[in-house]
Structures are given as C-alpha cells and as structure tokens.
Design a protein around this motif. Structure first.
Motif, PDB file in Angstrom:
ATOM      1  N   ARG A   1      29.928  35.070  51.256  1.00 50.02           N
ATOM      2  CA  ARG A   1      30.480  33.848  51.850  1.00 50.02           C
ATOM      3  C   ARG A   1      30.204  33.815  53.348  1.00 50.02           C
TER       4      ARG A   1
ATOM      5  N   GLU B   1      41.403  29.837  36.291  1.00 49.62           N
ATOM      6  CA  GLU B   1      41.654  31.162  36.860  1.00 49.62           C
ATOM      7  C   GLU B   1      42.811  31.112  37.859  1.00 49.62           C
TER       8      GLU B   1
ATOM      9  N   GLN C   1      32.522  21.670  36.959  1.00 49.35           N
ATOM     10  CA  GLN C   1      32.424  22.989  36.341  1.00 49.35           C
ATOM     11  C   GLN C   1      31.871  22.914  34.920  1.00 49.35           C
TER      12      GLN C   1
ATOM     13  N   THR D   1      38.738  30.055  46.168  1.00 48.03           N
ATOM     14  CA  THR D   1      37.420  30.625  46.443  1.00 48.03           C
ATOM     15  C   THR D   1      37.061  31.613  45.340  1.00 48.03           C
ATOM     16  N   ASP D   2      35.797  32.044  45.345  1.00 50.55           N
ATOM     17  CA  ASP D   2      35.394  33.079  44.391  1.00 50.55           C
ATOM     18  C   ASP D   2      35.752  34.471  44.892  1.00 50.55           C
ATOM     19  N   ASP D   3      36.224  34.576  46.151  1.00 47.59           N
ATOM     20  CA  ASP D   3      36.597  35.874  46.727  1.00 47.59           C
ATOM     21  C   ASP D   3      38.106  35.984  46.956  1.00 47.59           C
TER      22      ASP D   3
ATOM     23  N   ARG E   1      35.512  25.283  42.820  1.00 47.00           N
ATOM     24  CA  ARG E   1      36.774  26.008  42.753  1.00 47.00           C
ATOM     25  C   ARG E   1      37.238  26.051  41.304  1.00 47.00           C
ATOM     26  N   TYR E   2      38.284  26.835  41.007  1.00 46.35           N
ATOM     27  CA  TYR E   2      38.491  27.279  39.635  1.00 46.35           C
ATOM     28  C   TYR E   2      39.940  27.089  39.193  1.00 46.35           C
TER      29      TYR E   2
ATOM     30  N   HIS F   1      41.167  35.721  51.492  1.00 48.17           N
ATOM     31  CA  HIS F   1      39.902  35.099  51.103  1.00 48.17           C
ATOM     32  C   HIS F   1      39.159  34.769  52.392  1.00 48.17           C
TER      33      HIS F   1
ATOM     34  N   ARG G   1      39.493  34.208  40.758  1.00 49.18           N
ATOM     35  CA  ARG G   1      38.860  33.037  41.356  1.00 49.18           C
ATOM     36  C   ARG G   1      39.876  31.896  41.394  1.00 49.18           C
TER      37      ARG G   1
ATOM     38  N   SER H   1      32.815  39.532  46.947  1.00 50.18           N
ATOM     39  CA  SER H   1      32.077  38.286  47.162  1.00 50.18           C
ATOM     40  C   SER H   1      32.208  37.759  48.585  1.00 50.18           C
TER      41      SER H   1
END
Length: 411
Positions: free
Chosen positions: A112, A212, A306, A173-175, A208-209, A77, A170, A108
């Motif tokens: 970033r 997922e 979120q 990070t989303d990447d 952040r997630y 990431h 995710r 993604s």
C-alpha cells in the motif's frame, strides 16, 4: 479526562476528545482518528498512529501519563490517518535514549505504501475532494515509515503481564487489523468501527470488503470484550453494548451482500440492483449505522464491483460514444439548450434535484451556450444536495463540484 461512552457523545470525527483514561494503563487519545495506548510494566504499546500532524500531540499526551519507553507501534491499517504520526514517537525515543520501537503491520501494508508513493498526485487530489481540504494545505502524507515486522493472519506477543493478539481481516483495507488485549478485556478495532455505516464502497478508493468486515465484527463480539476502542469517535463500554453494536453492523452488511448476490443470480444488472435494494428501518434508525461517512448505497456499489464486471447489460454502452457527442444530439432533439435548461429548472422546482442535474449536464457536456447560466444552475443544484446530505464524503463531492464551477466562473 475520564471516558464518555454514552450514545449521545458519538460523532465520527469528534476531534478534540483528548486523552481518555480507562484505568489499568489503558488510554485512548481521541483526535481526528483515535490512538490507543497501553502501558505495561515493561513499556508502552501504541495502536494506530494518526495523521502526520498528530505525532507531536501523541508524544505530548503520552509523556503526560508515563515515562515508560514505547516498545511497539502497530499500524491498524495503512490509511493516512492511522499510520503516519510515528515519526515524532521515534524521535522521542531517540532523544530519551530508548530502544527504537518495533513497528508492526499486516504484510499487505508495505505494498500500500509503495502504491501511495507511486500515485501521490492522484491521492493528493482525491483526498482534497473527499475531506474538503483547501488548496495550500497538504492533503496526503509524503513521509513513509515502513514496518519492521509484518504478519499474515495472526500475531501474538506479550509485554510485561499483557498479551496483545493481532488479527487480520480485510475490511476498509486489505491490510486491516484489530487487536485483542485479554488481560484488559478490550478490543482496539481501528476502522472496523467508526460510528457510521461502514465505509465500504468509498467512491474514490480501491476495493473494500463487506463480508470480511462483518466477520471481523462478529469475531470481536465473540470475545465478550468490556471495552471497544474504535478508529473514530468514542469508545463503547459494556459487553452487552459491544455485542449489540458489532452484531447490528454485521447483520446490516450481510443483508446487503445477500441482496446483491440474490439479484445478480436473478439476472439483474447494476442499475436495477442499485435502485431496488432494501435498507430496513431497523438499520436506518440505528445510531451504529448513521450514514454520516459511509452509506448503504456505497456498500452496494462495492459489492457490485466485487462480484460483477463493469458491463451494465446494455450493449449500447459497451463501446459508448462520448458524452459530449451524445449531449449534442439530445440538445438538437430537444430544440436547443434554452429549452433544456428550462426543463431542468422545472424539475428542480418540483424537488427532483438529481434529475435536474442530469438534464443540466446535457448542456454542459455539449459545450453549448448559455454555458454560464448552465453552470450557475448546476451550482445551485449541487448546493441544494449538499445542504441535505448527511454523508461527509457525498457532501464534499457535491461541494467540490461547486468549487470547481466557481473557479471556472471566476476565471
């Protein structure tokens, strides 16, 4: 050195664990963050590239075990401790006359990097607080090497007799990506695993997630890997322990998510959710979920952000008065700053340190005297909280406040 995967060896930032050899060409260099190295008959794959200062050490340790060319570098990431040691590896390849390694990341990640460069002063500032980095030492990278290839959901390639399956999910990070190496029966987890309560809800960082993240851990466990190489700390060996570790953390994240959704559906607002969520003893006592970096309170904050807007349910807070204006009225009602500070000391002596901090802030926010006395009291309260706090992030926030106050007192 041989790998130590015992529970007693775990530490989030265990630092100089050095190069660990798991056999069959699989290595992990344990520095501040881990770098995974896989040697095949046709070259080397590196997964996660560490901090900028780690680059020379990566090359040194790599060249102590193989002269094979690095064919791929994979950014797990885009955080500063996972994607910025690549410059030295590229220079080593050029000096040896090897082809340039192909850098792979999620699609993604370039966005970033763009955001980081646009907001370098901000990230320098917040990272200095988060990690307690002294002034004069760089706190954030400035040298950005973008990937050559990106992917969206999955990417698989073969090198020699080895398959590398990259999976996006995710999480921190989303990447974020993780890597499955079926011929070695190993997973490179990056920061999906760090020997701490997952760093969902970092107080300084973007969304952040949790769900997922949980799904990614469950997907890793479903492969029954014999070895999981984490983003920080020691490896986990044995399919049963890897499965237990992944499912324990995934269940904890899903539990927090379920509680937040249930309470929001009941009409509860943020403060009530934060004050009433449950963290069972099973998770509080788990070595997989120690709150030494992330914290369940931070996870709940992330879930609220979120699923929920910023309105807290109190119309008075929609267009609030400034904190200084409000504090001045409170001091007037209380009979002055002296009485308010006396109350703060009383609360502190009763062990109500956090409440005492709020009371002291009325004096400071109002700009009232005796300011120095209020600052000194706040310093002692923050130091008391820091001394008891296990989370590195929370502790450094408290100590960052102490440094800021001492700078004012000395000025």
């Amino acid at each position: 050195m041989s790998a130590d995967t015992s529970l007693g060896s775990q530490s989030l930032f265990s630092g100089e664990g050095g190069m660990q050899d798991f056999g069959n060409g699989l290595y992990m260099l344990q520095l501040f963050a881990n770098i995974c190295m896989v040697e095949t008959g046709e070259g080397v794959v590196l997964f996660d590239l560490g901090l900028p200062i780690d680059g020379p050490r990566i090359v040194q340790e790599l060249r102590a075990v193989t002269d094979m060319p690095v064919r791929y570098m994979i950014y797990g990431h885009g955080h500063a401790d996972h994607a910025f040691g690549s410059r030295a590896v590229l220079e080593d390849a050029a000096e040896r006359g090897h082809d340039k390694p192909v850098i792979v990341a999620h699609e993604s990640l370039p966005r970033r990097f763009d955001r980081y460069q646009r907001m370098l002063p901000y990230h320098e500032h917040i990272n200095r607080i988060q990690f307690g980095i002294p002034e004069g030492i760089p706190a954030f990278p400035w040298d950005y090497i973008y990937p050559d290839e990106v992917f969206r959901d999955e990417m698989t390639f073969c090198l020699g007799d080895t398959t590398f399956a990259l999976k996006h999910a995710r999480g921190e990070t989303d990447d974020h990506i993780w890597m499955w190496i079926p011929e070695r029966n190993a997973v490179c987890a990056s920061d999906f695993w760090v020997w701490s309560c997952p760093n969902v809800g970092n107080p300084f960082k973007v969304q952040r997630y949790a769900l997922e993240w949980a799904q990614a851990l469950e997907d890793m466990a479903s492969l029954s890997p014999e070895l999981m190489l984490p983003g920080h700390g020691a490896a986990i060996s044995g399919a049963a322990e890897v499965e237990e570790a992944c499912h324990t953390v995934a269940r904890a994240l899903r539990l927090l998510d379920d509680q937040v959704v249930e309470m929001l559906n009941e009409g509860k607002w943020q403060e009530e959710v934060l004050l009433s969520f449950a963290w069972p003893q099973e998770f509080a006592a788990s070595p997989y979920l120690a709150p030494i970096y992330g914290h369940p309170y931070f996870v709940v904050q992330a879930l609220l952000r979120q699923y929920h807007g910023w309105y807290d349910g109190n119309p008075s807070h929609l267009f609030p008065a400034g904190s200084g204006e409000l504090a001045a009225q409170v001091l007037e009602l209380a009979g002055g700053a002296g009485l308010v500070l006396a109350k703060a000391r009383e609360l502190a002596e009763a062990g109500k340190t956090q409440l005492a901090l709020h009371v002291v802030d009325y004096v400071l926010d109002a700009g009232a005297e005796p300011r120095r006395e209020a600052l000194e009291l706040k310093t002692s309260l923050l130091e008391a909280l820091a001394a008891k706090e296990r989370s590195l992030i929370a502790r450094n926030i408290f100590l960052g406040g102490v440094r800021q106050i001492k700078k004012e007192l000395q000025g």
